[in-house]
Design an enzyme around this catalytic site. Sequence first.
Site, PDB file in Angstrom:
ATOM      1  N   CYS A   1      -1.469   0.879   7.387  1.00  0.00           N
ATOM      2  CA  CYS A   1      -2.917   0.588   7.501  1.00  0.00           C
ATOM      3  C   CYS A   1      -3.316  -0.648   6.699  1.00  0.00           C
ATOM      4  O   CYS A   1      -3.547  -1.720   7.247  1.00  0.00           O
ATOM      5  CB  CYS A   1      -3.759   1.781   7.049  1.00  0.00           C
ATOM      6  SG  CYS A   1      -3.492   3.292   8.013  1.00  0.00           S
TER       7      CYS A   1
ATOM      8  N   CYS B   1       0.874  -1.186   0.000  1.00  0.00           N
ATOM      9  CA  CYS B   1       0.000   0.000   0.000  1.00  0.00           C
ATOM     10  C   CYS B   1       0.909   1.232   0.000  1.00  0.00           C
ATOM     11  O   CYS B   1       2.080   1.148  -0.375  1.00  0.00           O
ATOM     12  CB  CYS B   1      -0.978  -0.024   1.176  1.00  0.00           C
ATOM     13  SG  CYS B   1      -0.213   0.015   2.810  1.00  0.00           S
TER      14      CYS B   1
HETATM   15  P1  4NP Z   1      -1.779   2.868   4.061  1.00  0.00           P
HETATM   16  O1  4NP Z   1      -2.418   4.234   4.607  1.00  0.00           O
HETATM   17  O2  4NP Z   1      -1.238   3.172   2.695  1.00  0.00           O
HETATM   18  O3  4NP Z   1      -2.941   1.940   4.023  1.00  0.00           O
HETATM   19  O4  4NP Z   1      -0.720   2.467   5.054  1.00  0.00           O
HETATM   20  C1  4NP Z   1      -1.707   5.432   4.658  1.00  0.00           C
HETATM   21  C2  4NP Z   1      -0.841   5.656   5.710  1.00  0.00           C
HETATM   22  C3  4NP Z   1      -0.174   6.881   5.783  1.00  0.00           C
HETATM   23  C4  4NP Z   1      -0.370   7.833   4.813  1.00  0.00           C
HETATM   24  C5  4NP Z   1      -1.246   7.597   3.770  1.00  0.00           C
HETATM   25  C6  4NP Z   1      -1.908   6.393   3.692  1.00  0.00           C
HETATM   26  N1  4NP Z   1       0.294   9.072   4.887  1.00  0.00           N
HETATM   27  O5  4NP Z   1       0.011   9.956   4.064  1.00  0.00           O
HETATM   28  O6  4NP Z   1       1.137   9.244   5.778  1.00  0.00           O
END
Ligand code: 4NP
Length: 154
Positions: A12, A7
Amino acid sequence: MRVLFVCLGNICRSPTAEGVLRHKLREAGLADQVEVISAGTGDWHVGKAPDTRSQAAALKRGYDLSAQRAQQVTRADFASVDLILAMDQNNLRHLKAMQPAKSRAELDLFLRRYEGRVDEVPDPYYDGDQGFEQVLDLIEHACDALVIELKGRL
Ligand code: 4NP
């Protein structure tokens, strides 16, 4: 076999998928045969545990994500894993752009391959708790199909 979930931040969605798939592989008696890892296309959260909201939502359903630590995907991953599953189209584009010419790994969009109705696991980072529940619903459903595929490939 090695499976890598990817991701954006690796705090997350992909750590949730890692925890859910590991759990389902244990239940299916396949934990020894499939290694599951996750990574982010970005490096902002490298070394951090999963987001506390992801951990809490996962724990309510029996998945303990607390030992996982964020890492960034590298070109070397394409040589060391069999299957790379991206959580959304942006992640997939990023992975395609960094994929070496000779890549062992098969690259796909996680939900397109296993879920059918929805293509992307929506980024829950800026959402409320409901977003984290939806992420788990999508991931649990797709992981059931993924376990069936892995059984057939082993
Ligand atoms: P993930 O979610 O890609 O599902 O881990 C995110 C976690 C952090 C950020 C964006 C999405 N961020 O902008 O820091």
